[in-house]
Design a protein around this motif. Structure first.
Motif, PDB file in Angstrom:
ATOM      1  N   PHE A 140     -76.135 -26.614 -15.356  1.00 14.26           N
ATOM      2  CA  PHE A 140     -75.662 -27.311 -16.559  1.00 14.26           C
ATOM      3  C   PHE A 140     -75.366 -26.326 -17.684  1.00 14.26           C
ATOM      4  O   PHE A 140     -74.349 -26.431 -18.376  1.00 14.26           O
ATOM      5  CB  PHE A 140     -76.704 -28.329 -17.020  1.00 14.26           C
ATOM      6  CG  PHE A 140     -76.353 -28.987 -18.326  1.00 14.26           C
ATOM      7  CD1 PHE A 140     -75.294 -29.872 -18.416  1.00 14.26           C
ATOM      8  CD2 PHE A 140     -77.085 -28.718 -19.474  1.00 14.26           C
ATOM      9  CE1 PHE A 140     -74.951 -30.484 -19.623  1.00 14.26           C
ATOM     10  CE2 PHE A 140     -76.770 -29.317 -20.683  1.00 14.26           C
ATOM     11  CZ  PHE A 140     -75.704 -30.202 -20.759  1.00 14.26           C
ATOM     12  N   ARG A 141     -76.240 -25.341 -17.866  1.00 12.04           N
ATOM     13  CA  ARG A 141     -76.044 -24.372 -18.957  1.00 12.04           C
ATOM     14  C   ARG A 141     -74.748 -23.591 -18.787  1.00 12.04           C
ATOM     15  O   ARG A 141     -73.964 -23.449 -19.728  1.00 12.04           O
ATOM     16  CB  ARG A 141     -77.238 -23.407 -19.029  1.00 12.04           C
ATOM     17  CG  ARG A 141     -77.065 -22.290 -20.060  1.00 12.04           C
ATOM     18  CD  ARG A 141     -78.301 -21.406 -20.126  1.00 12.04           C
ATOM     19  NE  ARG A 141     -78.642 -20.802 -18.845  1.00 12.04           N
ATOM     20  CZ  ARG A 141     -78.073 -19.706 -18.349  1.00 12.04           C
ATOM     21  NH1 ARG A 141     -77.100 -19.085 -19.026  1.00 12.04           N
ATOM     22  NH2 ARG A 141     -78.466 -19.211 -17.181  1.00 12.04           N
ATOM     23  N   THR A 142     -74.511 -23.079 -17.594  1.00 11.35           N
ATOM     24  CA  THR A 142     -73.339 -22.224 -17.395  1.00 11.35           C
ATOM     25  C   THR A 142     -72.035 -23.019 -17.389  1.00 11.35           C
ATOM     26  O   THR A 142     -71.018 -22.540 -17.877  1.00 11.35           O
ATOM     27  CB  THR A 142     -73.472 -21.445 -16.072  1.00 11.35           C
ATOM     28  OG1 THR A 142     -73.656 -22.354 -14.983  1.00 11.35           O
ATOM     29  CG2 THR A 142     -74.656 -20.483 -16.132  1.00 11.35           C
ATOM     30  N   ARG A 143     -72.069 -24.237 -16.869  1.00 12.97           N
ATOM     31  CA  ARG A 143     -70.842 -25.024 -16.780  1.00 12.97           C
ATOM     32  C   ARG A 143     -70.464 -25.686 -18.105  1.00 12.97           C
ATOM     33  O   ARG A 143     -69.379 -26.252 -18.218  1.00 12.97           O
ATOM     34  CB  ARG A 143     -70.962 -26.071 -15.685  1.00 12.97           C
ATOM     35  CG  ARG A 143     -71.039 -25.449 -14.293  1.00 12.97           C
ATOM     36  CD  ARG A 143     -70.981 -26.486 -13.197  1.00 12.97           C
ATOM     37  NE  ARG A 143     -71.113 -25.869 -11.887  1.00 12.97           N
ATOM     38  CZ  ARG A 143     -71.132 -26.527 -10.738  1.00 12.97           C
ATOM     39  NH1 ARG A 143     -71.005 -27.864 -10.751  1.00 12.97           N
ATOM     40  NH2 ARG A 143     -71.267 -25.904  -9.585  1.00 12.97           N
ATOM     41  N   THR A 144     -71.350 -25.638 -19.085  1.00 15.03           N
ATOM     42  CA  THR A 144     -71.017 -26.177 -20.409  1.00 15.03           C
ATOM     43  C   THR A 144     -71.050 -25.091 -21.476  1.00 15.03           C
ATOM     44  O   THR A 144     -71.094 -25.396 -22.666  1.00 15.03           O
ATOM     45  CB  THR A 144     -71.994 -27.300 -20.793  1.00 15.03           C
ATOM     46  OG1 THR A 144     -73.338 -26.776 -20.822  1.00 15.03           O
ATOM     47  CG2 THR A 144     -71.921 -28.450 -19.805  1.00 15.03           C
ATOM     48  N   SER A 145     -71.007 -23.842 -21.060  1.00 14.32           N
ATOM     49  CA  SER A 145     -71.152 -22.739 -22.017  1.00 14.32           C
ATOM     50  C   SER A 145     -70.035 -22.712 -23.054  1.00 14.32           C
ATOM     51  O   SER A 145     -70.236 -22.254 -24.185  1.00 14.32           O
ATOM     52  CB  SER A 145     -71.206 -21.401 -21.280  1.00 14.32           C
ATOM     53  OG  SER A 145     -70.021 -21.209 -20.512  1.00 14.32           O
ATOM     54  N   ASN A 146     -68.852 -23.213 -22.702  1.00 10.99           N
ATOM     55  CA  ASN A 146     -67.730 -23.205 -23.640  1.00 10.99           C
ATOM     56  C   ASN A 146     -67.486 -24.568 -24.281  1.00 10.99           C
ATOM     57  O   ASN A 146     -66.485 -24.760 -24.979  1.00 10.99           O
ATOM     58  CB  ASN A 146     -66.455 -22.760 -22.921  1.00 10.99           C
ATOM     59  CG  ASN A 146     -66.534 -21.324 -22.429  1.00 10.99           C
ATOM     60  OD1 ASN A 146     -67.096 -20.458 -23.111  1.00 10.99           O
ATOM     61  ND2 ASN A 146     -66.001 -21.063 -21.250  1.00 10.99           N
TER      62      ASN A 146
END
Length: 420
Positions: free
Chosen positions: A316-322
């Motif tokens: 979740f963190r990496t796929r919503t980083s932007n």
């Protein structure tokens, strides 16, 4: 597995027990549904028995018409047929050859639903009982398996959310109008002159220093700042939420817990869908993580196994980083972490990995909500570790209260802001 639910929905969205029941079954193949019906475990059996009764009545009517046709052509029914009927034998057993010509309409003995024997029910009866939903575009059958369409999932989600909102209303919790709402703000690139009451963390240092340089105000100790030099960044209120629902699908999530996770996913998906600014990302995880579309929740099962909480959080963190907005992760589990990268590593090492990921959450300003459906010693230990370092919020709750807890928290976070 008889699923209890409350029938309390707004007009136009009648509570459909069959849809609700189907959504909470681990397997929805026609063959597995037939087995459950034979065991008498699900409410769907009433629909299926009606379909079977109609089919048997039609077959009996055709068979009686055939025998009557034989009687007319020969002057009377064959003696063995008369004796068989008197003894209550199935007419199909008396017919030696298939019907090969149009038969006259004839009345067959009426069949009651209670007279339909489980052995008489077929997979075709199961499929026929669902045709109403298929015609409405709410269900479809592919390769012998019942699937929810987006329309059917939306209908079910509306039903679930309505029940949750009714419970919240009864507890005097829910969405209320406020003067402002949002999750805080972010500083824009534009700035204005400082006014009394402005917070100093909003100071535009670059423009403030240039203002002092332009005045040429220098002293023996360096640049001298005057009140008129100070500019502050405009604050843009952020009302968008990026929510992540991370649902444990390891072997321990069964029965009531599985049903609660499905209900919660549907309710949150529906309420977030109503605000086009918000985003919901849904993940199922066990020893690996799978992202699924919002309304495919009711159609998705992943392989069960051990529990890799760190991988779910990292995904979740990496796929919503932007993604812009307030990021909230709701992780639902009843098992302690014990796996990393598909390999069982035990609780201590896996918990350390979760703590490292929680630190990254804090650095990225993501709110971590760990929702635990069990109170085992190791889960309590993990909760204590997170609380000690202020790395997230921990909730212990029952499956029955899960949906209400998460929807209530979403509504508490979700506040409005009047247009400026």
């Amino acid at each position: 597995m008889t699923i209890q639910h409350t029938r309390c929905l707004s007009p136009g969205f009648e509570d459909d027990g069959t849809l609700y029941e189907l959504a909470h079954l681990r397997s929805r193949s026609l063959k597995d549904l037939l087995k459950l019906i034979e065991q008498g475990d699900i409410d769907l059996r009433h629909r299926v028995r009606r379909s079977a009764r109609k089919r048997l009545s039609d077959e009996q009517r055709d068979q009686m018409a055939y025998l009557q046709g034989m009687g007319k052509s020969e002057g009377r029914l064959p003696p063995q047929a008369m004796q068989g009927i008197a003894e209550g034998l199935n007419i199909a057993d008396l017919v030696e050859s298939p019907v090969s010509e149009p038969m006259a309409a004839a009345s067959a003995p009426s069949l009651d639903e209670s007279t339909v024997h489980p052995d008489d029910i077929t997979v075709d009866d199961v499929e026929e009982s669902l045709q109403e939903y298929i015609r409405r575009g709410e269900l479809e059958i592919e390769r012998g398996k019942v699937q929810f369409t987006p329309k059917g999932a939306r209908k079910l989600a509306t039903q679930v959310l309505t029940r949750v909102m009714k419970n919240l209303a009864e507890s005097q919790v829910g969405p209320h109008d406020t003067d402002q709402y949002g999750y805080g703000g972010w500083l824009s690139t534009t700035s204005r002159r400082h006014e009394v009451g402005d917070e100093y963390h909003k100071v535009d240092f670059e423009r403030t220093l240039f203002n002092a340089l332009e005045r040429g105000s220098r002293g023996r100790t360096g640049l001298r700042l005057q009140p008129q030099d100070f500019f502050v960044h405009d604050e843009v209120q952020e009302t968008r939420m990026v929510a992540g629902l991370l649902v444990d699908q390891s072997g321990s999530i069964t029965g009531e817990k599985f049903s609660a996770a499905i209900d919660t996913s549907l309710a949150l998906a529906e309420i977030i869908r109503r605000d086009p600014e918000d985003m919901l990302k849904v993940y199922f995880f066990s020893y690996y993580v799978q992202e699924i579309p919002h309304y495919d929740i009711v159609n998705t099962n992943i392989a069960q196994g051990f529990t890799d909480i760190r991988a779910a959080l990292r995904t979740f963190r990496t796929r919503t980083s932007n993604a812009d907005g307030d990021r909230q992760a709701y992780l639902i589990t009843d098992a302690e972490p014990n796996t990393e990268h598909g390999t069982y590593v035990g609780f201590d090492k896996a918990a350390a990995g979760v703590m490292q990921e929680a630190l990254l959450y804090r650095e990225a300003s993501i709110t971590l909500n760990l929702i635990m459906l069990d109170q085992s010693p190791k889960l309590r230990q993990l909760a204590s570790m997170l609380a000690r370092h202020n790395l997230g919020r921990v909730f212990f709750t029952s499956p029955r209260e899960l949906g209400q807890l998460i929807v209530e928290d979403y509504l508490t976070c979700k506040k409005r802001q009047r247009p400026i």
